[in-house]
Design an enzyme around this catalytic site. Structure first.
Site, PDB file in Angstrom:
ATOM      1  N   SER A 196      43.790  48.275  -3.807  1.00 36.64           N
ATOM      2  CA  SER A 196      44.085  48.422  -2.377  1.00 36.64           C
ATOM      3  C   SER A 196      45.518  48.031  -2.063  1.00 36.64           C
ATOM      4  CB  SER A 196      43.170  47.515  -1.547  1.00 36.64           C
ATOM      5  OG  SER A 196      41.844  47.863  -1.728  1.00 36.64           O
ATOM      6  N   HIS A 248      43.026  53.775   0.248  1.00 41.33           N
ATOM      7  CA  HIS A 248      43.180  54.362  -1.086  1.00 41.33           C
ATOM      8  C   HIS A 248      43.485  55.846  -0.980  1.00 41.33           C
ATOM      9  CE1 HIS A 248      41.380  50.984  -3.391  1.00 41.33           C
ATOM     10  NE2 HIS A 248      40.788  50.751  -2.238  1.00 41.33           N
ATOM     11  N   HIS A 285      34.566  52.968  -6.216  1.00 42.15           N
ATOM     12  CA  HIS A 285      33.937  51.641  -6.150  1.00 42.15           C
ATOM     13  C   HIS A 285      32.414  51.762  -6.213  1.00 42.15           C
ATOM     14  CE1 HIS A 285      37.869  50.904  -4.145  1.00 42.15           C
ATOM     15  NE2 HIS A 285      37.788  49.727  -4.732  1.00 42.15           N
ATOM     16  N   TYR A 310      30.455  49.906  -4.533  1.00 45.72           N
ATOM     17  CA  TYR A 310      29.911  49.741  -3.173  1.00 45.72           C
ATOM     18  C   TYR A 310      29.900  51.049  -2.371  1.00 45.72           C
ATOM     19  CZ  TYR A 310      34.810  49.446  -1.560  1.00 45.72           C
ATOM     20  OH  TYR A 310      36.129  49.700  -1.318  1.00 45.72           O
ATOM     21  N   GLU A 311      30.656  52.048  -2.844  1.00 45.19           N
ATOM     22  CA  GLU A 311      30.638  53.341  -2.151  1.00 45.19           C
ATOM     23  C   GLU A 311      29.368  54.116  -2.482  1.00 45.19           C
ATOM     24  OE1 GLU A 311      34.803  55.286  -1.871  1.00 45.19           O
ATOM     25  OE2 GLU A 311      34.894  54.004  -3.628  1.00 45.19           O
ATOM     26  N   ALA A 350      43.012  44.116  -5.298  1.00 43.63           N
ATOM     27  CA  ALA A 350      43.194  43.126  -4.245  1.00 43.63           C
ATOM     28  C   ALA A 350      41.914  42.300  -4.250  1.00 43.63           C
ATOM     29  CB  ALA A 350      43.382  43.816  -2.901  1.00 43.63           C
ATOM     30  N   MET A 380      35.704  43.345  -5.651  1.00 39.98           N
ATOM     31  CA  MET A 380      34.660  44.369  -5.737  1.00 39.98           C
ATOM     32  C   MET A 380      34.985  45.487  -6.727  1.00 39.98           C
ATOM     33  SD  MET A 380      34.057  44.743  -1.636  1.00 39.98           S
ATOM     34  CE  MET A 380      34.134  43.308  -0.541  1.00 39.98           C
ATOM     35  N   SER A 381      35.797  45.195  -7.720  1.00 36.42           N
ATOM     36  CA  SER A 381      36.187  46.282  -8.648  1.00 36.42           C
ATOM     37  C   SER A 381      36.495  45.717 -10.037  1.00 36.42           C
ATOM     38  CB  SER A 381      37.411  47.009  -8.089  1.00 36.42           C
ATOM     39  OG  SER A 381      38.544  46.175  -8.111  1.00 36.42           O
ATOM     40  N   ASN A 383      43.779  37.154   0.242  1.00 38.86           N
ATOM     41  CA  ASN A 383      43.224  36.258   1.267  1.00 38.86           C
ATOM     42  C   ASN A 383      42.511  35.098   0.581  1.00 38.86           C
ATOM     43  OD1 ASN A 383      41.308  38.750   0.746  1.00 38.86           O
ATOM     44  ND2 ASN A 383      39.976  37.022   1.220  1.00 38.86           N
ATOM     45  N   HIS A 421      39.702  43.660   6.435  1.00 44.25           N
ATOM     46  CA  HIS A 421      40.367  44.581   5.515  1.00 44.25           C
ATOM     47  C   HIS A 421      41.849  44.708   5.889  1.00 44.25           C
ATOM     48  CE1 HIS A 421      40.617  47.688   2.513  1.00 44.25           C
ATOM     49  NE2 HIS A 421      41.139  48.522   3.386  1.00 44.25           N
TER      50      HIS A 421
HETATM   51  N1  HPA Z   1      36.147  39.158  -1.483  1.00 43.63           N
HETATM   52  C1  HPA Z   1      35.826  40.283  -2.137  1.00 43.63           C
HETATM   53  N2  HPA Z   1      36.646  41.301  -2.279  1.00 43.63           N
HETATM   54  C2  HPA Z   1      37.867  41.193  -1.756  1.00 43.63           C
HETATM   55  C3  HPA Z   1      38.281  40.051  -1.046  1.00 43.63           C
HETATM   56  C4  HPA Z   1      37.368  38.980  -0.900  1.00 43.63           C
HETATM   57  O1  HPA Z   1      37.668  37.925  -0.295  1.00 43.63           O
HETATM   58  N3  HPA Z   1      39.550  40.286  -0.637  1.00 43.63           N
HETATM   59  C5  HPA Z   1      39.894  41.520  -1.095  1.00 43.63           C
HETATM   60  N4  HPA Z   1      38.875  42.070  -1.767  1.00 43.63           N
END
Ligand code: HPA
Length: 272
Positions: free
Chosen positions: A30, A61, A83, A85-86, A113, A211-212, A235, A247
């Site tokens: 990302s 993306h 992903h 999750y998609e 990310a 998540m990847s 973050n 996001h």
């Molecule tokens: N958690 C999961 N996936 C993420 C995060 C997070 O804090 N930040 C960016 N992708």
């Protein structure tokens, strides 16, 4: 399971678009997609045109394969990834890695990310992935094994190649970029984690969560591609700071880190 025939069909299609034979692959997380735009003599191929590729719609993306040259190396970059999750299967998520192998990729940089779980880390830090924890109870190698692609029972004591990790550290030191090292935990998403889940993940020994990356890394390792992972900690993970995650924050931090990331990755590829 990935079928050799499908991979070869994708390979022929790519070879009909470019003569460049990439030896280095990079998957851009990302906000890190702009790296692909720095490739020279680049050919852009939308995923939607590539046989056997799924279509990704994740925000932040682009969805194309970019094949070109940089730092004297032939590179294939995934600008945007698939992903879990998609709703994609892990076969779909990882198919591009099989294609990279068929194209001749020997070394792969996977980027993402993610959230910082280690409270000593800060948003905007880059982290070399030393190892991972798979929290999803799924595995891209589940199902029948195609012995033409790799072994059934895979050793995973060094998914993230130690020598290449050292190269990243060397290049970062030369460039005056500070990098962290740590363990990445793979969370399915699409929800971020709860504060309790982050406490659990920290207790389990992870420094970052996202998540990847893990499915692609496992398939790359299975394919005998030397793999490394670089995370952009966008973050602090949920519950560390008294503020909700968004996001927008993820994209904003990735944007700030972009120039440093591009410099580091370009320097690393020059050594690959
Ligand atoms: N958690 C999961 N996936 C993420 C995060 C997070 O804090 N930040 C960016 N992708």
């Amino acid at each position: 399971m990935h079928h050799t025939k499908d991979i070869l069909e994708s390979l022929s299609f790519i070879q009909s678009r470019t003569d460049i034979k990439p030896t280095v692959g990079i998957i851009l997380g990302s906000g890190l997609g702009p790296f692909a735009d720095t490739l020279e003599n680049a050919v852009h191929i939308p995923y939607s045109e590539i046989p056997h590729f799924a279509k990704s719609e994740a925000v932040g993306h682009a969805n194309e394969l970019v094949i070109g040259t940089i730092a004297g190396k032939n590179v294939v970059a995934m600008k945007g990834r698939f992903h879990y999750y998609e709703g994609f299967t892990l076969d779909q998520v990882t198919f591009p890695v099989r294609l990279m192998k068929a194209l001749g990729v020997e070394k792969l940089i996977i980027t993402n990310a993610c959230g910082a779980v280690n409270t000593d880390f800060n948003p905007g830090d880059l982290m070399i992935i030393t190892d991972h924890i798979n929290l999803t109870a799924n595995n891209p190698l589940m199902g029948p094994n195609n012995p033409e692609l790799g072994v059934r029972f895979l050793d995973v004591s060094e998914v993230y190649n130690k020598e290449l990790r050292q190269t990243i550290k060397d290049v970062a030191a030369e460039q005056g970029i500070s990098v962290r090292e740590g363990v990445y935990a793979w969370w399915t998403g699409p929800t971020y984690e709860t504060p309790a889940e982050i406490r659990m993940i920290r207790t389990l020994g992870a420094d970052a969560v996202g998540m990847s990356t893990v499915p692609e890394a496992l398939v790359a390792h299975h394919s005998q591609i030397k793999t490394v992972g670089i995370s952009c900690l966008t973050n602090m993970a949920c519950g560390i700071l008294e503020q909700p995650l968004s996001h927008d924050e993820v994209i904003e931090t990735a944007e700030k880190v972009k120039a440093t990331f591009l410099k580091l990755v370009t320097g690393v590829i020059a050594r690959f």
